[in-house]
Design an enzyme around this catalytic site. Structure first.
Site: not given
Lengths: 168, 168, 168
Positions: A9, A14, A49
């Protein structure tokens, strides 16, 4: 492990899990980024990120032509990390590409890649049916791609709260 | 078991599972309730849940200062049940608290608690991306807290349709 | 296996998995379809699914009276596949039936059925809380039915990306 599919999710950890698995392998690390920055929120997320990944990683932006990019870049001494298939699906829909053909091409590319490939995707089908037809079409397309890649991959992990649950 | 984290969807049976686990332990049972009744629907739900728990339980309302309440109330002969972290996240956002600091304080409190602590949370990241930015921020915050507590807890269970799936 | 409950998200491959499990058993195959076509999108989906099942299957439309249909049709040499409980829940709400009574009747029918019964349902509680009260009521009702059937069934599988995860 030749191919690993990581499903989870939003904010499930993940991507972090997938990156840790990639970094545990020997070789170069190439991040295939499907995200496109359409607004400031996305731009900030992408930059954060990229900074989080650190200097061991190279990054290639692949909003659309992912199967070709996997085949062109896979190599025995290089780990590819595709993050994520769900944004790719969204990009394909926006560009009015043939989703079935692209899904098949992706599965073939993962199978034929000359080196390890790790793919990340969102599970988006576990909430209430969305109100609008476009969101339903997107949910269907994302689910179909997830099924196809899960069937193809050597290993599949479902991530919840940062913890992996082996599906295959 | 010193700390147990119970994660699940709406109406998954996660609270019932957490309560059964708490009741299986010896000692007093203290329910730390994070819910705040803003309307009649919530008020009715809170009253029904309190009645369902029965007379063995005491209840303490802790909408915001959860880390301090855990440290102040944990004891070797007392089981704490925190239900739930997701409403706490929502309360923190509404009160404009620093979410990163609160998450860290909670993880520390769970680790340092002088007795068993069971924490319940919703997984909210497995549907379609929400339309509005506030819901996306909430989803991100809830997911980050879930990851932090799952990393800290001794045991983690994912509940679906009332059945537990061990994550850790 | 006397009863099998298959739970999963939209486009998770849960119906395909349930059909494969049914087809692996000896005997007639009877599909109890709860879907009602209210618009062209649904009509097309229903027709596609029926064609996908192939000629070994018979189909019975059961939008509402599912417990009675299970009891009337179950037989030692016949496999019943109910697809899906979540649409049935939606039909019951629309028809203003008593959901608790219907849930109990369904659980009893599954237990008393004279042959194997496979039931499919959506997990819909793992996204953000829906904005409107009707969707929240639906989500609660679907979750309660899932818990009741999971408690009753001999075997429960959670499907993600086409892959089964045993819950029971």
């Amino acid at each position: 492990m030749t191919s690993l599919f990581v499903l989870g999710g939003a904010r499930s950890g993940k991507s972090r899990y997938a990156q840790a698995r990639a970094e545990s392998l020997a070789g170069d690390l190439l991040y295939l980024a499907t995200a496109q920055a359409f607004d400031a929120e996305m731009e900030e997320r992408i930059a954060r990120h990229r900074a989080d990944r650190g200097p061991r990683w190279s990054t290639l932006d692949v909003p659309l032509d992912l199967p070709a990019a996997i085949l062109a870049n896979a190599a025995p001494g290089r780990v590819l990390l595709v993050d994520c298939l769900t944004l790719w699906t969204s990009n394909l829909m926006f560009a009015e590409r043939d989703l079935d053909a692209e899904t098949e091409a992706l599965a073939t590319a993962v199978t034929q890649a000359a080196g390890p490939v790790i793919l990340v995707a969102n599970e988006v089908g576990l909430g209430i049916v969305p109100d609008n037809a476009l969101a339903r079409r997107f949910r269907d397309a994302a689910g179909r791609i997830n099924q196809a890649i899960a069937a193809t991959a050597d290993e599949v992990q479902f991530i919840a709260a940062g913890l992996p649950l082996p599906l295959k």
